[in-house]
Design a protein around this motif. Sequence first.
Motif, mmCIF file in Angstrom:
data_model
loop_
_atom_site.group_PDB
_atom_site.id
_atom_site.type_symbol
_atom_site.label_atom_id
_atom_site.label_comp_id
_atom_site.label_asym_id
_atom_site.label_seq_id
_atom_site.Cartn_x
_atom_site.Cartn_y
_atom_site.Cartn_z
ATOM 1 N N PRO A 22 119.677 75.084 -83.015
ATOM 2 C CA PRO A 22 119.978 74.340 -84.334
ATOM 3 C C PRO A 22 121.427 73.734 -84.169
ATOM 4 C CG PRO A 22 120.020 76.801 -84.971
ATOM 5 C CD PRO A 22 119.489 76.620 -83.381
ATOM 6 N N ILE A 23 121.535 72.490 -84.791
ATOM 7 C CA ILE A 23 123.042 71.991 -84.831
ATOM 8 C C ILE A 23 123.429 72.349 -86.009
ATOM 9 C CG2 ILE A 23 124.254 69.669 -84.865
ATOM 10 C CD1 ILE A 23 121.911 68.578 -83.236
ATOM 11 N N LEU A 24 124.588 73.035 -86.019
ATOM 12 C CA LEU A 24 125.492 73.500 -87.268
ATOM 13 C C LEU A 24 126.501 72.806 -87.845
ATOM 14 C CD1 LEU A 24 125.535 77.259 -85.988
ATOM 15 C CD2 LEU A 24 123.657 76.192 -87.159
ATOM 16 N N ARG A 25 126.627 71.634 -87.757
ATOM 17 C CA ARG A 25 127.452 70.756 -88.355
ATOM 18 C C ARG A 25 127.448 70.927 -89.676
ATOM 19 N NH1 ARG A 25 129.421 64.702 -86.072
ATOM 20 N NH2 ARG A 25 130.118 66.560 -84.513
ATOM 21 N N TYR A 26 126.514 71.033 -90.232
ATOM 22 C CA TYR A 26 126.243 71.070 -91.785
ATOM 23 C C TYR A 26 125.934 72.607 -92.216
ATOM 24 C CZ TYR A 26 126.800 66.254 -92.455
ATOM 25 O OH TYR A 26 127.174 64.906 -92.610
ATOM 26 N N GLY A 27 125.876 73.415 -91.158
ATOM 27 C CA GLY A 27 125.190 74.641 -91.518
ATOM 28 C C GLY A 27 123.830 74.678 -91.033
ATOM 29 N N LEU A 28 123.321 75.995 -91.038
ATOM 30 C CA LEU A 28 121.770 76.115 -90.759
ATOM 31 C C LEU A 28 120.778 75.245 -91.421
ATOM 32 C CD1 LEU A 28 119.459 77.031 -88.689
ATOM 33 C CD2 LEU A 28 119.450 79.379 -90.102
ATOM 34 N N LEU A 29 121.204 75.416 -92.832
ATOM 35 C CA LEU A 29 120.279 75.051 -93.853
ATOM 36 C C LEU A 29 121.513 74.084 -94.836
ATOM 37 C CD1 LEU A 29 117.630 77.495 -95.011
ATOM 38 C CD2 LEU A 29 117.681 76.081 -93.194
ATOM 39 N N TYR A 30 120.959 72.789 -94.885
ATOM 40 C CA TYR A 30 121.887 71.806 -95.620
ATOM 41 C C TYR A 30 121.019 71.436 -96.958
ATOM 42 C CZ TYR A 30 123.716 67.277 -97.117
ATOM 43 O OH TYR A 30 124.326 66.407 -97.828
ATOM 44 N N ALA A 31 121.447 71.722 -98.183
ATOM 45 C CA ALA A 31 121.044 71.246 -99.253
ATOM 46 C C ALA A 31 120.715 69.766 -99.298
ATOM 47 C CB ALA A 31 121.579 72.010 -100.457
ATOM 48 N N VAL A 32 119.635 69.185 -99.454
ATOM 49 C CA VAL A 32 119.658 67.886 -99.810
ATOM 50 C C VAL A 32 119.180 67.592 -101.334
ATOM 51 C CG1 VAL A 32 118.279 65.731 -99.394
ATOM 52 C CG2 VAL A 32 118.570 67.314 -97.492
ATOM 53 N N GLU A 59 118.909 90.867 -96.056
ATOM 54 C CA GLU A 59 119.984 90.013 -95.991
ATOM 55 C C GLU A 59 119.566 88.578 -95.573
ATOM 56 O OE1 GLU A 59 124.146 89.134 -93.478
ATOM 57 O OE2 GLU A 59 122.947 90.953 -93.129
ATOM 58 N N ALA A 60 118.617 88.502 -94.646
ATOM 59 C CA ALA A 60 117.978 87.458 -94.038
ATOM 60 C C ALA A 60 117.028 86.816 -95.335
ATOM 61 C CB ALA A 60 117.371 87.639 -92.854
ATOM 62 N N LEU A 61 116.418 87.251 -95.833
ATOM 63 C CA LEU A 61 115.658 86.890 -96.941
ATOM 64 C C LEU A 61 116.453 86.265 -97.924
ATOM 65 C CD1 LEU A 61 112.756 86.693 -98.217
ATOM 66 C CD2 LEU A 61 113.124 88.947 -99.322
ATOM 67 N N ARG A 62 117.955 86.714 -98.297
ATOM 68 C CA ARG A 62 118.522 86.141 -99.496
ATOM 69 C C ARG A 62 119.589 84.880 -98.843
ATOM 70 N NH1 ARG A 62 119.900 91.699 -100.078
ATOM 71 N NH2 ARG A 62 121.763 91.335 -98.618
ATOM 72 N N GLU A 63 119.820 85.019 -97.461
ATOM 73 C CA GLU A 63 120.514 84.028 -96.769
ATOM 74 C C GLU A 63 120.072 83.902 -95.318
ATOM 75 O OE1 GLU A 63 121.784 80.981 -95.629
ATOM 76 O OE2 GLU A 63 122.663 81.360 -97.560
ATOM 77 N N PRO A 64 119.031 82.965 -94.935
ATOM 78 C CA PRO A 64 118.271 82.779 -93.837
ATOM 79 C C PRO A 64 119.376 82.520 -92.491
ATOM 80 C CG PRO A 64 117.044 81.768 -95.407
ATOM 81 C CD PRO A 64 118.402 81.975 -96.029
ATOM 82 N N GLU A 65 120.438 82.000 -93.018
ATOM 83 C CA GLU A 65 121.467 81.827 -91.841
ATOM 84 C C GLU A 65 121.719 83.304 -91.136
ATOM 85 O OE1 GLU A 65 125.524 79.098 -90.798
ATOM 86 O OE2 GLU A 65 124.393 78.912 -92.762
ATOM 87 N N ALA A 66 121.658 84.406 -91.707
ATOM 88 C CA ALA A 66 121.493 85.534 -90.982
ATOM 89 C C ALA A 66 120.657 85.657 -89.760
ATOM 90 C CB ALA A 66 121.379 86.600 -91.997
ATOM 91 N N LEU A 67 119.874 84.913 -89.755
ATOM 92 C CA LEU A 67 118.771 84.940 -88.455
ATOM 93 C C LEU A 67 119.526 84.668 -87.142
ATOM 94 C CD1 LEU A 67 115.623 83.340 -89.769
ATOM 95 C CD2 LEU A 67 115.815 85.722 -89.471
ATOM 96 N N LEU A 68 120.513 83.939 -87.148
ATOM 97 C CA LEU A 68 121.318 83.444 -86.047
ATOM 98 C C LEU A 68 122.034 84.560 -85.379
ATOM 99 C CD1 LEU A 68 123.383 80.231 -87.554
ATOM 100 C CD2 LEU A 68 121.148 80.083 -85.973
ATOM 101 N N ALA A 69 122.486 85.594 -86.076
ATOM 102 C CA ALA A 69 123.122 86.674 -85.444
ATOM 103 C C ALA A 69 121.941 87.621 -85.144
ATOM 104 C CB ALA A 69 124.040 87.252 -86.508
#
Length: 301
Positions: free
Chosen positions: A94-104, A32-42
Amino acid sequence: MTTSTLQEAAVARPLPKDAIDEIVRLGADEPEALREPEALLALRPDLPAVRSFARTVRERTYGDFGFDVISSEGLPAAYRRLAYAAIGIEYAAPILRYGLLYAVADRGESYLEKQIPVSMTRADTGMHTDSSARDCVPGVVALLCERPSLDGGMSRIASAVQACEWLALHDPKALELLQKTYIRDVVTPGMDKGLDSLKRNRFPVVSLEPEFQLRYMRYWIEKGQERAGAPLSGDVLAAFDALDAALDRPEFGVTFRLEAGQMLFVDNRRLVHGRDAYGSVPSGGRLLWRMWLDEHHACSA
């Protein structure tokens, strides 16, 4: 901080093998973390090798270098975002205003026509610090390059400290004006963009006490002041011109290309960063992933 120091920091350092092995195991154990790294927060996995490497990134970012470039060579491409997110979380909160990873990435719009971050366009960003919001001050800005543009999009880093020291010697009036407060336009998606919110969103470009800090996005200052009915005076615009010129002095900065799989961590208070406009892009478009980190809540070693 010297030109040679900046050039040295722009040479990518390799991710250590023990950290690579740890990330590969993590991806296998936590798909799950490999697919979506934001899972690392939990999940908060125990990653001693990544934690140790993140400590070296932190030391370089807040030491003489002010930034660090990391190569993920040797790590399968599918694991790069996971490694990047893990390093960031071990580095600081991390500051999560735009989520953990924000696509530039380019959304096909213009910041000149719509109140959107310049990161959503192909335009030259100018030399700047991230976040035009008074209450959100990332200590560190991180980027992972997934797909670079085929032309343009060069990364630029410059020392705001040295630029302001130069102004103190050569244009003290400009430095004095930069320490006054100015309104920034409100551009964060989803935030209240009314006049009251706009007028509250004001703070200095340069602060010297209790420690040096530069917060600079010229376009949004000019637009914010205009929208508030208080356009900048000629003296202030001249001070901004002087700051831009100082930040562009070659002895205070370095330009380099961030390649696919490379990560960049930048002190967002002592340094400014930017990128050139870009044109042609690979299939899927140019894509970088941004993290904002708060060094005042760094994870314990």
